[in-house]
Design an enzyme around this catalytic site. Structure first.
Site, PDB file in Angstrom:
ATOM      1  N   SER A 140       0.990  -1.423   0.134  1.00  0.00           N
ATOM      2  CA  SER A 140      -0.063   0.109   0.095  1.00  0.00           C
ATOM      3  C   SER A 140       0.880   1.163  -0.010  1.00  0.00           C
ATOM      4  O   SER A 140       0.589   2.362  -0.429  1.00  0.00           O
ATOM      5  CB  SER A 140      -1.387   0.014   1.835  1.00  0.00           C
ATOM      6  OG  SER A 140      -0.521  -0.245   2.425  1.00  0.00           O
TER       7      SER A 140
ATOM      8  N   HIS B 230      -4.132  -4.542  -4.171  1.00  0.00           N
ATOM      9  CA  HIS B 230      -4.088  -4.641  -3.341  1.00  0.00           C
ATOM     10  C   HIS B 230      -5.796  -4.489  -2.606  1.00  0.00           C
ATOM     11  O   HIS B 230      -6.761  -4.506  -3.200  1.00  0.00           O
ATOM     12  CB  HIS B 230      -4.315  -2.610  -3.277  1.00  0.00           C
ATOM     13  CG  HIS B 230      -4.265  -2.292  -1.944  1.00  0.00           C
ATOM     14  ND1 HIS B 230      -4.427  -0.787  -2.293  1.00  0.00           N
ATOM     15  CD2 HIS B 230      -3.502  -2.611  -0.813  1.00  0.00           C
ATOM     16  CE1 HIS B 230      -4.117  -0.619  -0.695  1.00  0.00           C
ATOM     17  NE2 HIS B 230      -4.015  -1.103   0.397  1.00  0.00           N
TER      18      HIS B 230
ATOM     19  N   GLU C  29      -7.877  -3.464  -5.563  1.00  0.00           N
ATOM     20  CA  GLU C  29      -7.040  -2.328  -6.692  1.00  0.00           C
ATOM     21  C   GLU C  29      -6.330  -3.721  -7.107  1.00  0.00           C
ATOM     22  O   GLU C  29      -5.052  -3.467  -7.033  1.00  0.00           O
ATOM     23  CB  GLU C  29      -6.582  -1.026  -6.074  1.00  0.00           C
ATOM     24  CG  GLU C  29      -7.574  -0.413  -5.226  1.00  0.00           C
ATOM     25  CD  GLU C  29      -7.547   1.249  -4.455  1.00  0.00           C
ATOM     26  OE1 GLU C  29      -7.505   1.913  -4.257  1.00  0.00           O
ATOM     27  OE2 GLU C  29      -5.513   1.173  -3.506  1.00  0.00           O
TER      28      GLU C  29
ATOM     29  N   ASN D 206      -6.921   4.613  -0.313  1.00  0.00           N
ATOM     30  CA  ASN D 206      -6.395   5.598   1.113  1.00  0.00           C
ATOM     31  C   ASN D 206      -5.792   6.668  -0.090  1.00  0.00           C
ATOM     32  O   ASN D 206      -5.731   7.866   1.165  1.00  0.00           O
ATOM     33  CB  ASN D 206      -4.586   4.426   0.432  1.00  0.00           C
ATOM     34  CG  ASN D 206      -5.095   2.880   1.546  1.00  0.00           C
ATOM     35  OD1 ASN D 206      -5.738   3.356   2.220  1.00  0.00           O
ATOM     36  ND2 ASN D 206      -3.753   2.191   1.651  1.00  0.00           N
TER      37      ASN D 206
END
Ligand code: 3HC
Length: 285
Positions: free
Chosen positions: A118, A139, A151, A189
């Site tokens: 990440s 992800h 992701e 994020n």
């Protein structure tokens, strides 16, 4: 359709990815160098499966078949005939690079080599291999068996074929893949971190109690967890690394980790996994 994938790293995320694959009928070779860490992963998956059986969501036979699909190994070279790999080890560029260099040499037929990072650029991870066109990010979100999103992070050299293969595998695992470029924070994020850090700053400044901040977002915005609870759930050390990578990339103040986070990490208060974070998770007494 893949029949067997490799998962490198049997921590919370790696175990969740392995469990999701096995739930979807996909065979898994799950690698971790230490026997005791593999045993913990086996236990974690067993507990999760037992919970599903006790809630009537899975039969005993399906639970046994699921666990039989996961083959635990302590040898990276011995991942077997996997069609793709997802790496989920610590967020350390050097350690990830070494894993990818080994996978690149050991698995010439793997269709994609994915990282669950990440905070580390996929381009940096790909630079350790001779075939960066097969390297991308996958992800996952925590807890992996529950969260539907993946992701798919497309780096500068990632080939479209590897992206399509990885997207298909994510769907096979029952996930919803979304496509994003290789830049800090990806999609989720980049949106989630400023919100979580605003919650931490609110608490740090004494603006409201941690309980009221969390209840505010649970009852006022229907979030399953408040921001401070979610920080504890994700882990403050993990969040700090994501904040750092976002701040490093974009230099915007909303991404800078608040001073309190650093102090809490230094004090060993990483959240649920260490028993203390914004809340205390240690057994009473
Ligand atoms: N493993 C497997 N299954 C789990 C689980 C786990 N660790 N934790 C919960 N579950 C399952 C339960 O078995 C239950 O399944 P069922 O509905 O089929 O019976 C279901 O999830 C709901 O669990 P509970 O009833 O025990 O608890 P809650 O309703 O309180 O839900 C939660 C728990 C799913 C964790 C919920 O609070 C939630 O969604 N929290 C937010 C999580 C989130 O935002 N994650 C993203 C973090 S960001 C990230 O990961 C990216 C990184 O880069 C920072």
């Amino acid at each position: 359709m893949v029949e067997v994938i490799g998962v490198v790293g049997a921590g919370f995320m790696g175990s969740g990815i392995a469990e999701s694959a096995a739930r979807a009928g996909v065979g898994v070779h799950l690698y971790e160098p230490q026997d005791d860490a593999l045993a913990r992963s086996d236990q974690r998956i067993a507990d999760s499966v037992r919970r599903a059986v006790s809630r009537g969501k899975m039969s005993e036979d399906d639970a046994t078949a699921l666990r039989d699909r996961i083959h635990f190994t302590t040898s990276l070279e011995d991942l077997g005939p996997v069609q793709g790999v997802v790496e989920a080890i610590v967020e350390d560029p050097q350690a990830k690079g070494q894993v990818f260099a080994t996978l690149d040499a050991a698995l010439p037929d793997a269709r994609f080599l994915a990282s669950n990072t990440s905070s580390i650029p996929i381009a940096q991870i790909a630079s350790w291999t001779h075939r960066p066109e097969r390297v991308l990010g996958l992800h996952f979100f925590s807890p992996v068996p529950v969260m539907k999103l993946v992701e798919v992070v497309v780096a500068l050299d990632t080939a479209e074929q590897a992206v399509e293969e990885a997207m298909a595998v994510a769907q096979q695992l029952g996930k919803h893949p979304i496509r994003t470029k290789d830049r800090a924070g990806f999609i989720v994020n980049m949106l989630l971190i400023p919100y979580l850090m605003a919650g931490v700053r609110m608490f740090e400044e004494g603006f409201a109690s941690r309980e009221d901040i969390d209840e505010g977002m649970k009852l006022g915005a229907s979030h399953p967890m408040g921001p401070l609870e979610l920080c504890d759930f994700i882990g403050l050390d993990v969040l700090y690394a994501v904040c750092d990578s976002l701040y490093e990339e974009f230099k915007r103040p909303e991404y800078a980790p608040p001073p309190l986070m650093k102090r809490m990490i230094l004090a060993g208060k990483h959240g649920r996994k260490t028993g203390q974070g914004f809340y205390d998770y240690r057994p009473a007494g």
